[in-house]
Design a protein around this motif. Structure first.
Motif, mmCIF file in Angstrom:
data_model
loop_
_atom_site.group_PDB
_atom_site.id
_atom_site.type_symbol
_atom_site.label_atom_id
_atom_site.label_comp_id
_atom_site.label_asym_id
_atom_site.label_seq_id
_atom_site.Cartn_x
_atom_site.Cartn_y
_atom_site.Cartn_z
ATOM 1 N N ASN A 52 -4.121 -3.993 -12.538
ATOM 2 C CA ASN A 52 -2.974 -3.955 -11.639
ATOM 3 C C ASN A 52 -3.286 -3.554 -10.204
ATOM 4 N N TYR A 53 -4.515 -3.111 -9.937
ATOM 5 C CA TYR A 53 -4.783 -2.618 -8.598
ATOM 6 C C TYR A 53 -5.973 -3.290 -7.925
ATOM 7 N N ARG A 54 -6.163 -4.548 -8.242
ATOM 8 C CA ARG A 54 -7.163 -5.318 -7.514
ATOM 9 C C ARG A 54 -6.881 -6.788 -7.805
ATOM 10 N N GLY A 55 -7.337 -7.673 -6.941
ATOM 11 C CA GLY A 55 -7.098 -9.091 -7.150
ATOM 12 C C GLY A 55 -7.584 -9.532 -8.513
ATOM 13 N N VAL B 218 -12.031 7.859 -4.878
ATOM 14 C CA VAL B 218 -12.294 6.656 -5.678
ATOM 15 C C VAL B 218 -11.890 5.442 -4.843
ATOM 16 N N CYS B 219 -12.837 4.535 -4.618
ATOM 17 C CA CYS B 219 -12.600 3.379 -3.754
ATOM 18 C C CYS B 219 -13.014 2.097 -4.463
ATOM 19 N N SER B 220 -12.163 1.091 -4.441
ATOM 20 C CA SER B 220 -12.542 -0.204 -5.005
ATOM 21 C C SER B 220 -13.389 -0.973 -4.001
ATOM 22 N N ILE B 221 -14.310 -1.777 -4.524
ATOM 23 C CA ILE B 221 -15.125 -2.682 -3.728
ATOM 24 C C ILE B 221 -15.115 -4.036 -4.445
ATOM 25 N N PRO B 222 -15.567 -5.114 -3.805
ATOM 26 C CA PRO B 222 -15.431 -6.446 -4.409
ATOM 27 C C PRO B 222 -15.987 -6.577 -5.825
ATOM 28 N N HIS B 223 -17.082 -5.930 -6.150
ATOM 29 C CA HIS B 223 -17.669 -6.087 -7.481
ATOM 30 C C HIS B 223 -17.620 -4.794 -8.298
ATOM 31 N N GLY B 224 -16.715 -3.892 -7.971
ATOM 32 C CA GLY B 224 -16.637 -2.653 -8.731
ATOM 33 C C GLY B 224 -15.892 -1.571 -7.979
ATOM 34 N N ALA C 164 -7.076 13.977 -6.607
ATOM 35 C CA ALA C 164 -7.891 12.793 -6.345
ATOM 36 C C ALA C 164 -7.263 11.974 -5.234
ATOM 37 N N TYR C 165 -8.102 11.166 -4.591
ATOM 38 C CA TYR C 165 -7.629 10.204 -3.598
ATOM 39 C C TYR C 165 -8.147 8.831 -4.001
ATOM 40 N N PHE C 166 -7.229 7.844 -4.092
ATOM 41 C CA PHE C 166 -7.583 6.492 -4.470
ATOM 42 C C PHE C 166 -7.354 5.533 -3.311
ATOM 43 N N ALA C 167 -8.379 4.777 -2.968
ATOM 44 C CA ALA C 167 -8.257 3.651 -2.040
ATOM 45 C C ALA C 167 -8.564 2.422 -2.877
ATOM 46 N N TRP C 168 -7.527 1.846 -3.459
ATOM 47 C CA TRP C 168 -7.700 0.830 -4.508
ATOM 48 C C TRP C 168 -7.076 -0.474 -4.028
ATOM 49 N N GLY C 169 -7.926 -1.412 -3.655
ATOM 50 C CA GLY C 169 -7.417 -2.652 -3.105
ATOM 51 C C GLY C 169 -6.713 -2.387 -1.790
ATOM 52 N N SER C 170 -5.497 -2.868 -1.666
ATOM 53 C CA SER C 170 -4.736 -2.681 -0.432
ATOM 54 C C SER C 170 -3.912 -1.402 -0.449
#
Length: 466
Positions: free
Chosen positions: A372-375, A218-224, A86-92
Motif C-alpha cells: 500500500n505504500y509504494r508503486g 525508514v525510507c523506501s527506495i526503488p528496489h527496496g 519512528a519516521y517513515f519516508a515511504w514513497g510519496s
C-alpha cells in the motif's frame, strides 16, 4: 563474570528440569522466568558473550517483559539510546510514529545487541540459571514415543563432551534452528520477503531531524528500503534491504557488495544528507533468507522460540518483540506442563496457536505495508505481496472463521478472510506502520483467551483457564 561463575560454567549437570539452547533474548528471557519459578535450568550457548548481533531497534512491547524479568533498571542504567518512535519516508508519503500516542509509554531503546544480550544473559546467571557458554548442542535424543529426553553437547574448544537429560528443552538457537533444521527439516521459507540486508556502521552522521527523539528512520527506495538507527556509542546503523534477484543482477554485472550498498544509500536524499560528512567505520555486512516459519512450534518435551521457530522481514522492528514474547509464552507453557496444571497436549496447542497468531498477524501487516505504500508496478514491492498459496497456509483462527461461513470455494474464502483481516488491521486513513499495543499483546486475559486458555503473569507465569 566472576571467577566463581566461570568455574560453574565448567561443571555440567547430568540432568536438569529445563534445558535452554541459545543465550539470545529469547533463551535468556525464558531461562530467567523459569528459574524464578523454582525450576532447575541449564542454558547452553555456543558463543562466548558479548557477541555481535544485528537487530538494534526495540519496540515498547518489550518493556513489560523486562519489568517481569526484573532487569529493566539495568537496561535503563546502561545508557542505551532512547527511541521515541519512528519516521517513515515511504514513497510519496512521510509520517511519524510516536510511541506515547500508541503504547502509553514514552520510549523503548536503540541498543547495541552485544551489550543488551549480555546484560540479559548475566541477569539469568544472577537468577540461578546455570549458564554454560562455549557449548554446542550436537544432537537431541528422542525416546521411542517421540519425546525429547536428552541432548548431546560438546565444548567448542573440544575439551569436553557429554549428554544432559531434561524434562523439557526450549530451542532458542536462533536462525541456526537446532530442531527445525537439524532434526525435523521443518523450516519453510516464505514465498515473499526473500530479501537481502546490507548494512554497516557510521560515525559523524547528522541526527535525524524528523520524527521523535531517537527515532529509527525508514525510507523506501526503488528496489527496496533503508533503515537508519542511532546508537548510544555515537555510531549509526544504516542498512539497505533489497531483493535477492536485484542483488544477483548487480553481482552478475561485476558490481561489488560495498558499491551496491553505497549505491542504494545514494538513492535516498534523506540518508545522503544524514551521511554527508559521516565515515563508514565497519565493513559492509550482509544477511539473506529473511523470512521463514517452522511447521510446528513444539512437540512432546520440546518447544521452539524466537528465530528458531520463525523470522519476519525486519521492516517494523519486530524481531526482539517476537523473541521475548515467545519466551514468555514458552515459560508459561513449560511451567503449566511440569506442574501438571494443564495437560501437555492442550498446553502445546495453546503455545502453537498463541505464537503463530502473533507472527501471522505481523506477517500480514508487513505484506500490506509493502503493497500500500509504494508503486505496485515496481518489481520489489510486487514481490512482497502474499501469494494465494501463502494466504492459504495462514491459520486465520477462530476469530475470523465467521468470515468464510457459507463460502464454498476455499481459495476464495481464504482470499476474502485475508482481505477482512487486512481491513481490520489497517483501517482507512491509518498508516499500516502504525500498529498499536493491541497488535502486539497476546492472549493475556480471559477476554483474549484462545481455546479457553490465557497467559497469566501474576502471581506466577503460567497458563490459566478462562
Amino acid at each position: 563474570m566472576s571467577e566463581a561463575a566461570k568455574r560453574r560454567d565448567h561443571t555440567m549437570r547430568e540432568s536438569v528440569q529445563v534445558l535452554v539452547v541459545g543465550g539470545g533474548p529469547s533463551g535468556s528471557t525464558a531461562a530467567t522466568l523459569l528459574a524464578r519459578q523454582g525450576f532447575t535450568v541449564t542454558l547452553l550457548e555456543q558463543e562466548h558473550f558479548p557477541r555481535y548481533h544485528i537487530g538494534e531497534s526495540l519496540l515498547p512491547s518489550c518493556l513489560p517483559v523486562l519489568d517481569l524479568l526484573g532487569v529493566r533498571g539495568k537496561i535503563e542504567a546502561h545508557g542505551f539510546k532512547r527511541k521515541g518512535g519512528a519516521y517513515f519516508a515511504w514513497g510519496s508519503e512521510q509520517w511519524e510514529l510516536r510511541f506515547n500516542e500508541l503504547f502509553g509509554t514514552e520510549y523503548s531503546w536503540q541498543v547495541v545487541r552485544s551489550e543488551f544480550d549480555n546484560l540479559l544473559l548475566e541477569h539469568s546467571r544472577e537468577n540461578h540459571v546455570d549458564v554454560q557458554e562455549g557449548v554446542a548442542v550436537k544432537k537431541v535424543h528422542f525416546d521411542e514415543e517421540g519425546r525429547a529426553v536428552s541432548a548431546a553437547w560438546e565444548r567448542t574448544d573440544r575439551s569436553e563432551s557429554g549428554t544432559i537429560a531434561f524434562d523439557y528443552i526450549l530451542d532458542a538457537s536462533g536462525r541456526a534452528g537446532l530442531l527445525a533444521t537439524k532434526h525435523h527439516s521443518s523450516r519453510r521459507l516464505h514465498d515473499v520477503f526473500k530479501n537481502v540486508a546490507l548494512w554497516g556502521y557510521w560515525k559523524g552522521a547528522k541526527p535525524l531531524e524528523q520524527g521523535p527523539e531517537g527515532a529509527i528512520g525508514v525510507c523506501s527506495i526503488p528496489h527496496g528500503w533503508l533503515w537508519e538507527i542511532p546508537l548510544h556509542d555515537d555510531r549509526v546503523s544504516v542498512g539497505a534491504v533489497i531483493s535477492k534477484e536485484h542483488l544477483r543482477e548487480q553481482q552478475a554485472q561485476g558490481v561489488e557488495l560495498a558499491k551496491i550498498y553505497h549505491d542504494k544509500l545514494a538513492e535516498s536524499e534523506l540518508v545522503t544528507d544524514l551521511l554527508e560528512k559521516a565515515e563508514l567505520v565497519t565493513e559492509v555486512k550482509a544477511e539473506t533468507d529473511y523470512s521463514y516459519v517452522t511447521e510446528n512450534f513444539g512437540g512432546p518435551g520440546y518447544l521452539l522460540a524466537g528465530d528458531a521457530a520463525c523470522f519476519l522481514d525486519p521492516l517494523l522492528s519486530t524481531g526482539v518483540h517476537l523473541a521475548m514474547f515467545s519466551a514468555l509464552l514458552a515459560a508459561a507453557t513449560i511451567t503449566s506442563v511440569l506442574r501438571e496444571t494443564v495437560p501437555e497436549q492442550e498446553a502445546l496447542a495453546f503455545y502453537e496457536k498463541a505464537y503463530r497468531t502473533s507472527y501471522e498477524r505481523l506477517l500480514i501487516v508487513v505484506s500490506l505495508f509493502y503493497q500500500n505504500y509504494r508503486g505496485r508496478d515496481e518489481q520489489f514491492y510486487r514481490a512482497q505481496k502474499l501469494t494465494a498459496g501463502e494466504k492459504h497456509r495462514l491459520n486465520l483462527h477462530e476469530a475470523f472463521l465467521h468470515i468464510v461461513t457459507g463460502v464454498e470455494d476455499l481459495a476464495d474464502a481464504q482470499e476474502r478472510a485475508f482481505d477482512r483481516v487486512a481491513d481490520a488491521l489497517a483501517p482507512e486513513g491509518v498508516p499500516l506502520g502504525v500498529h498499536g499495543e493491541d497488535m502486539l499483546v497476546g492472549p493475556n486475559s480471559p477476554e483474549r483467551a484462545l481455546s479457553g486458555l490465557y497467559l497469566s503473569t501474576e502471581p506466577t507465569v503460567e497458563i490459566l483457564r478462562a
